[in-house]
Motif scaffolding. Structure first.
Motif, PDB file in Angstrom:
ATOM      1  N   ILE A  80      19.429  42.295  18.304  1.00 24.45           N
ATOM      2  CA  ILE A  80      20.239  43.049  19.179  1.00 24.45           C
ATOM      3  C   ILE A  80      19.411  43.208  20.343  1.00 24.45           C
ATOM      4  CG2 ILE A  80      20.790  45.663  19.619  1.00 24.45           C
ATOM      5  CD1 ILE A  80      21.372  45.781  16.761  1.00 24.45           C
ATOM      6  N   GLN A  81      18.112  43.314  20.288  1.00 26.55           N
ATOM      7  CA  GLN A  81      17.213  43.272  21.595  1.00 26.55           C
ATOM      8  C   GLN A  81      17.234  41.924  22.429  1.00 26.55           C
ATOM      9  OE1 GLN A  81      13.403  44.592  20.123  1.00 26.55           O
ATOM     10  NE2 GLN A  81      14.186  46.818  19.639  1.00 26.55           N
ATOM     11  N   GLU A  82      17.753  41.016  21.847  1.00 27.67           N
ATOM     12  CA  GLU A  82      17.698  39.856  22.564  1.00 27.67           C
ATOM     13  C   GLU A  82      18.500  39.817  23.929  1.00 27.67           C
ATOM     14  OE1 GLU A  82      18.902  36.514  20.140  1.00 27.67           O
ATOM     15  OE2 GLU A  82      17.009  36.354  19.070  1.00 27.67           O
ATOM     16  N   GLU A  83      18.060  39.120  24.984  1.00 23.16           N
ATOM     17  CA  GLU A  83      19.095  39.066  26.134  1.00 23.16           C
ATOM     18  C   GLU A  83      19.882  38.231  26.184  1.00 23.16           C
ATOM     19  OE1 GLU A  83      19.154  41.265  28.612  1.00 23.16           O
ATOM     20  OE2 GLU A  83      17.568  42.278  27.923  1.00 23.16           O
ATOM     21  N   ASP A  84      21.201  38.279  26.779  1.00 18.57           N
ATOM     22  CA  ASP A  84      22.081  37.489  26.747  1.00 18.57           C
ATOM     23  C   ASP A  84      21.589  35.944  27.520  1.00 18.57           C
ATOM     24  OD1 ASP A  84      23.686  39.243  25.861  1.00 18.57           O
ATOM     25  OD2 ASP A  84      24.833  39.443  27.599  1.00 18.57           O
ATOM     26  N   GLY A  85      21.877  34.784  26.922  1.00 25.20           N
ATOM     27  CA  GLY A  85      21.673  33.571  27.333  1.00 25.20           C
ATOM     28  C   GLY A  85      20.223  33.325  27.368  1.00 25.20           C
ATOM     29  N   ALA A  86      19.504  33.988  26.544  1.00 24.68           N
ATOM     30  CA  ALA A  86      18.095  33.588  26.474  1.00 24.68           C
ATOM     31  C   ALA A  86      17.671  32.752  25.243  1.00 24.68           C
ATOM     32  CB  ALA A  86      16.911  35.103  26.282  1.00 24.68           C
ATOM     33  N   PHE A 108      30.910  33.044  17.567  1.00 24.61           N
ATOM     34  CA  PHE A 108      31.485  34.287  17.283  1.00 24.61           C
ATOM     35  C   PHE A 108      32.096  34.981  18.511  1.00 24.61           C
ATOM     36  CE2 PHE A 108      28.368  33.923  14.002  1.00 24.61           C
ATOM     37  CZ  PHE A 108      28.747  34.742  13.055  1.00 24.61           C
ATOM     38  N   GLY A 109      32.121  34.326  19.638  1.00 19.70           N
ATOM     39  CA  GLY A 109      32.712  34.539  21.093  1.00 19.70           C
ATOM     40  C   GLY A 109      32.247  35.932  21.461  1.00 19.70           C
ATOM     41  N   MET A 110      30.827  36.100  21.235  1.00 13.62           N
ATOM     42  CA  MET A 110      30.355  37.479  21.542  1.00 13.62           C
ATOM     43  C   MET A 110      28.944  37.338  21.521  1.00 13.62           C
ATOM     44  SD  MET A 110      30.996  40.162  18.596  1.00 13.62           S
ATOM     45  CE  MET A 110      32.830  39.630  18.367  1.00 13.62           C
ATOM     46  N   THR A 111      28.006  38.196  22.168  1.00 14.50           N
ATOM     47  CA  THR A 111      26.584  38.332  22.070  1.00 14.50           C
ATOM     48  C   THR A 111      26.046  38.821  20.765  1.00 14.50           C
ATOM     49  OG1 THR A 111      26.312  40.280  23.153  1.00 14.50           O
ATOM     50  CG2 THR A 111      26.402  38.421  24.588  1.00 14.50           C
ATOM     51  N   ARG A 112      24.930  38.524  20.471  1.00 13.30           N
ATOM     52  CA  ARG A 112      24.350  39.125  19.379  1.00 13.30           C
ATOM     53  C   ARG A 112      24.662  40.598  19.353  1.00 13.30           C
ATOM     54  NH1 ARG A 112      21.167  35.212  16.557  1.00 13.30           N
ATOM     55  NH2 ARG A 112      20.706  33.623  17.586  1.00 13.30           N
ATOM     56  N   ALA A 125      26.553  42.487  20.948  1.00  8.78           N
ATOM     57  CA  ALA A 125      27.949  42.964  20.519  1.00  8.78           C
ATOM     58  C   ALA A 125      28.339  43.053  19.172  1.00  8.78           C
ATOM     59  CB  ALA A 125      28.889  42.062  21.454  1.00  8.78           C
ATOM     60  N   PHE A 126      27.960  41.911  18.531  1.00  6.20           N
ATOM     61  CA  PHE A 126      28.217  41.411  16.842  1.00  6.20           C
ATOM     62  C   PHE A 126      27.603  42.584  16.222  1.00  6.20           C
ATOM     63  CE2 PHE A 126      26.862  39.690  12.950  1.00  6.20           C
ATOM     64  CZ  PHE A 126      28.047  39.148  12.427  1.00  6.20           C
ATOM     65  N   TYR A 127      26.383  42.883  16.530  1.00  4.91           N
ATOM     66  CA  TYR A 127      25.672  43.821  15.399  1.00  4.91           C
ATOM     67  C   TYR A 127      26.169  45.200  15.762  1.00  4.91           C
ATOM     68  CZ  TYR A 127      22.774  40.421  13.778  1.00  4.91           C
ATOM     69  OH  TYR A 127      22.331  39.077  12.895  1.00  4.91           O
ATOM     70  N   LYS A 128      26.890  45.477  16.806  1.00  4.71           N
ATOM     71  CA  LYS A 128      27.502  46.839  17.288  1.00  4.71           C
ATOM     72  C   LYS A 128      28.705  47.291  16.311  1.00  4.71           C
ATOM     73  CE  LYS A 128      25.703  47.583  21.808  1.00  4.71           C
ATOM     74  NZ  LYS A 128      26.032  47.941  23.480  1.00  4.71           N
ATOM     75  N   LEU A 129      29.487  46.232  15.771  1.00  6.16           N
ATOM     76  CA  LEU A 129      30.502  46.290  15.075  1.00  6.16           C
ATOM     77  C   LEU A 129      30.244  46.835  13.999  1.00  6.16           C
ATOM     78  CD1 LEU A 129      32.014  42.671  15.733  1.00  6.16           C
ATOM     79  CD2 LEU A 129      32.657  44.571  16.734  1.00  6.16           C
ATOM     80  N   PRO A 130      31.325  47.317  13.324  1.00  3.74           N
ATOM     81  CA  PRO A 130      31.025  47.994  11.750  1.00  3.74           C
ATOM     82  C   PRO A 130      30.594  46.892  10.908  1.00  3.74           C
ATOM     83  CG  PRO A 130      32.982  49.038  12.646  1.00  3.74           C
ATOM     84  CD  PRO A 130      32.542  47.725  13.686  1.00  3.74           C
ATOM     85  N   LYS A 131      30.109  47.337   9.981  1.00  3.10           N
ATOM     86  CA  LYS A 131      29.616  46.087   8.967  1.00  3.10           C
ATOM     87  C   LYS A 131      30.746  45.245   8.394  1.00  3.10           C
ATOM     88  CE  LYS A 131      26.079  44.357   6.593  1.00  3.10           C
ATOM     89  NZ  LYS A 131      24.784  43.792   7.381  1.00  3.10           N
TER      90      LYS A 131
END
Length: 944
Positions: free
Chosen positions: A864-870, A919-923, A925-931
């Protein structure tokens, strides 16, 4: 009223048992169910019955019944539709509101079912007309007039210059181009709404393949599109200033009349003041208000009486040639707000002889006797659950205490300790979907003084203005707080008394006793909440009557500390009371008191035994939301607030030039468009307060109801969730609502605001764009705390390796380990191995003590803490020394699967670029989704 299901038309059986629309057409004086593909397609020679069923939050259904009469329908068919509507209402329990709808003069409620408009076609069944099918080879040029700022009334008019005027919007539909002509006296909102009709015509009659042009009233032939438009009318010529309108004459106010239906006749009733007592439960009445007519049917009236009243109302309209009057039929106990508002006073809870649940049961039994499924009708009210906060709980919190006209920033160890005699300002910044979000609010203790409340509002308003109105503002009162407030604080304690100069002066001037909390004195706290991210300890009077079997309590006096466990509490409540002990009395041992087995010392401190409650304190629940447009600024400046309800609203109803109120009962939102005058933006909190005073829905709203103010383009998720769909790009565009929609309709790129993803506005000396990884939550316990209650020693040892107690809230997860999958063994690997061994040995205890956010795992937190595109590409190791694998080696069907990986977290082994691609999204955004949504995505990609 008795209901005989054997007499009910078979087409109606089973109706109204699920949320949505159902439509019947009258054919040979019988209702015929229409397929959903035909919804919205009306023929001028026909009559229709429309049933709108709405599932409410309490598990029941609300029904709205409309019968629509085409302009060419015969009178017998119209009368049949009216009578069948009464019968259908009776089968539904006799609680629906019935509306008479005439082509061209439909109610706004009906039009919202068929957005953007209703465009009846020539033809019919019973009238003898043939349905006119659209000929794709030939296109007939048509001219339409559009009226309405919130919903659009569309009417076809003769294709002639004489049809045009300066007041309305006109749409000219030609074979190759659609023109929208904007009258010079029309408003921006009307023009924007008319564009929705243009889009509908383009998609329906041109398959989306024609050009669109906008023509402004007054533009001459020099403008290319205007010249083309006027050429179709034989050339430009000025329009007359005043034009006759067929809409005038019926909207004039008339003297209110009340008539009683008696043996088929209407008998006038004289009155000096229209009072509720004039209505008798065994009779039917007609309330004539000119453009609106209401038929009121008493609860004890028979089905025949109601049919007779309906027929008499229809006859009155025909005899008086009032074809455009709206007729609404309401049942005693289920009257509309508009009907109640006609009376000088309306009782809050009128007596009903048939309760809601009894009615549902009787109707369900009748339906069941016909062999029909009554599962939906018998649906019981759902259990009340803790609402979701819809706000990130890992943000940064700052709190100020207001003293006089100044505010003082509290330290991280003191900001979760509020006093009931003080006022506070809090600022909470957190990660949104694509930018930093900010919530600025005021909290008023029950005993805070009015001067400091006003000062708090003023200071908070200046903070919002400094943020260029990009922050959401909230006004909260003690005891009325929404869940968003509690999750921002996570662990909160509310003490008696106050520390501000205003409160101290008030106590001294009035000779009152100062009962402010003292750590060495006697104090009793009620502990409440739903978890580690939402828990509070509220100080109450230290007497036995303050106890409640549904809560746990903390009692202390000097060196004595007790916890009291109510018989109706759960293991979660027991965990919360242990956690709150850390914040209130962490350095002293406590003695647990189970309800019914208390010690004499415990009762002695409370002054002896006495009766107490066993019912949980119910907080006001949010209800189905209602959206209102506020008529500003003139009405507001005059001290009155006029509003108009928007039925079945969506995002497109929010106009950039207007102010709207979203009423959810337990709290309200005041939404302000970007094009609203700056002066009005500073008055949004006043608008909310006036709305509460006016109480348009007659909900008996408290003056202390929470008010949120929201600016267009900065809507938080806990606001947007009330809309079926929400597109952030729409509120990030330049220009008026009309200019934005015209740009989209013409196919141009949306003119977005030029603003960065992360806000850079500075509020109170702090940059809002602070990186999430650099933030930490304030601490909810004292740094001198000798031990952590509710946590095992093993867990404390584990977390101490990753954090300092003074920098993080107890319920915030520890930072993730730097390297998740090192290629070779080393000191870091040994450390992880030791931690792994320790956690595996403590698996049992940790399940009940580690917060949910900790259980998610260090890998997810790091991701979650990774920056987009890094991230890297397809290399075997990324910049931080972690092994990454290509997608093909991680899927469950891989022929060469990646070795030694955690199979339940395959996605974290993907590079950042490949993760986004799959996944069509950043990590983040993915980990903010419900399990369950995460698992669903992984299953679809064969990663799970």
């Amino acid at each position: 009223m008795s209901v005989s299901m054997k007499d009910l038309d078979p087409a109606f059986r089973g109706a109204g048992q699920k949320d949505g629309l159902e439509i019947w057409r009258i054919e040979n004086f019988k209702p015929v169910s229409m397929p959903t593909s035909s919804y919205g397609k009306f023929y001028m020679g026909d009559s229709y019955i429309i049933l709108k069923t709405t599932a409410l939050k309490n598990g029941s259904f609300r029904h709205d019944l409309h019968y629509w009469l085409g302009k060419d329908t015969c009178q017998d068919e119209a009368g049949t539709a009216a009578i069948l509507t009464v019968e259908l209402d009776a089968s539904l329990g006799g609680r629906a509101v019935q509306y008479r709808e005439v082509q061209g003069n439909e109610t706004e409620k009906l039009l919202t079912y068929f957005r953007p408009c209703i465009m009846p076609q020539p033809g019919g069944v019973a009238s003898g007309f043939n349905h006119v099918e659209v000929n794709e080879q030939e296109h007939v040029t048509r001219l339409y007039v559009c009226r309405g700022s919130y919903v659009v009334h569309v009417k076809e008019v003769p294709f002639a210059r004489s049809s045009l005027n300066h007041d309305d919007i006109f749409i000219l539909d030609t074979k190759s181009k659609i023109f929208q002509f904007n009258g010079s006296n029309s408003c921006i909102q009307e023009r924007a709404k008319a564009l929705e009709v243009v889009q509908y015509i383009k998609d329906t009659f041109h398959e989306g393949k024609c050009e669109v042009a906008a023509v402004e009233d007054g533009k001459l032939m020099a403008d290319a599109e205007a010249g083309e438009f006027w050429a179709l009318f034989g050339g430009f010529a000025p329009l007359p200033r005043k034009t006759a309108s067929d809409e005038t004459g019926e909207d004039m106010e008339a003297a209110v009349k009340l008539l009683c239906f008696n043996q088929g006749n209407l008998e006038p009733i004289g009155f000096e003041s229209l009072a509720h007592e004039l209505l008798e439960t065994n009779k039917c009445y007609l309330l004539d208000c000119g453009a609106e007519m209401y038929v009121w049917m008493g609860r004890s009236t028979s089905l025949q009486q109601r049919k007779g009243a309906s027929e008499a109302a229809e006859k009155l309209l025909v005899d008086d040639s009032r074809t455009k009057s709206h007729v609404m039929k309401v049942i005693e106990g289920y009257e509309t707000i508009m009907f109640k508002s006609k009376f000088n006073k309306w009782p809050a809870t009128p007596e009903l002889k048939l309760s809601s649940e009894d009615g549902r049961g009787k109707v369900a039994a009748l339906l069941k006797s016909q062999g029909l499924d009554v599962k939906g009708l018998m649906k019981s009210a759902p259990l009340k659950e803790e609402p979701e906060p819809y706000i990130d709980c890992t943000g940064h919190l700052q709190v100020w205490r207001v003293s006089g006209n100044k505010k003082t920033l509290l330290s991280s160890t003191e900001q979760s300790k509020l006093y009931t005699g003080d006022c506070y300002i809090f600022q909470y910044t957190y990660a949104g979907d694509d930018k930093e979000e900010c919530l600025i609010g005021t909290w008023f203790g029950k005993k805070s003084i009015e001067e400091e409340r006003a000062s708090a509002i003023s200071l908070a308003s200046k903070m919002v203005q400094a943020a260029k109105f990009q922050a959401t503002m909230a006004r909260l009162y003690e005891g009325k707080e929404p869940i968003q407030f509690f999750v921002t604080f996570q662990s909160l304690q509310v003490f008696k008394g106050g520390l501000s100069s205003g409160y101290k002066n008030f106590i001294a001037e009035n000779g009152l006793d100062d009962d402010s909390y003292s750590e060495s004195g006697l104090a009793l706290f009620r502990v409440q909440g739903s978890g580690s991210e939402n828990m509070q300890a509220i100080q109450v009077d230290a007497v036995a009557s303050s106890l409640n079997s549904s809560y746990c309590y903390i009692l202390h006096d000097g060196n004595s500390v007790f916890t009291w466990i109510g018989n109706n509490t759960t293991s979660l409540d027991h965990d919360l009371v242990e956690r709150q002990l850390d914040a209130i009395k962490s350095d002293l041992p406590s003695r647990s008191q189970k309800e019914g087995r208390e010690t004499d010392k415990f009762w002695e401190l409370l002054g002896g035994k006495s009766k107490y409650s066993n019912k949980k304190i119910e907080r006001e629940q949010e209800s189905d939301p209602h959206l209102f447009s506020c008529i500003l600024p003139k009405g507001f400046e005059e001290g009155t607030l006029k509003v108009k309800e928007i039925h079945h609203f969506n995002q497109d109803d929010l106009m950039a030039e207007d102010v709207f109120v979203l009423d959810c009962h337990s709290y309200i939102f005041v939404w302000v468009g970007q094009e609203v005058d700056a002066k009005v933006k500073t008055q949004t909190m006043d608008i909310g307060e006036k709305f509460l005073v006016r109480d348009f829905l007659m909900e008996n709203l408290s003056r202390e109801t929470t008010i949120f103010t929201v600016s267009e383009g900065s809507e938080p998720q806990f606001f947007t969730r009330f809309f079926t769909s929400w597109d952030p790009a729409k509120s990030s565009m330049h220009g008026s609502s009309y200019q934005r929609r015209l740009a989209i309709l013409k196919g141009g790129a949306p003119p977005l605001h030029d603003k960065p993803k992360r806000r850079t506005a500075v509020v109170s000396g702090r940059t809002l764009g602070q990186d999430k990884s650099q933030r930490s939550r304030s601490m909810s316990t004292s740094p001198e705390c000798h031990r952590l209650r509710g946590r095992s020693p093993a867990f404390a040892a584990l977390t101490s390796s990753f954090e300092k107690p003074s920098t993080r809230n107890l319920s915030t997860p520890p930072p993730a380990v730097k390297k998740l999958f090192p290629k070779s063994a080393g000191p870091e690997t040994s450390k992880q191995s030791a931690i792994s061994d320790l956690t595996s040995s403590l698996q049992g205890p940790l399940k009940s003590t580690i917060p949910k956010s900790v259980k998610a795992g260090a890998e997810a937190e790091k991701a979650i803490q990774e920056e987009d595109g890094a991230g890297g590409n397809d290399e075997a190791e990324d910049d931080e020394g972690r092994t990454v694998y290509p997608y093909e080696r991680l899927v469950t069907t891989s022929e060469d699967p990646a070795p030694d990986i955690d199979l339940t977290k395959r996605e974290i082994y993907l590079s950042t670029d490949e993760f986004r691609e799959k996944f069509g999204m950043t990590r983040a955004a993915f980990y903010k989704l419900p399990k369950w949504k995460q698992n669903k995505l992984k299953t679809a990609l064969q990663l799970f």
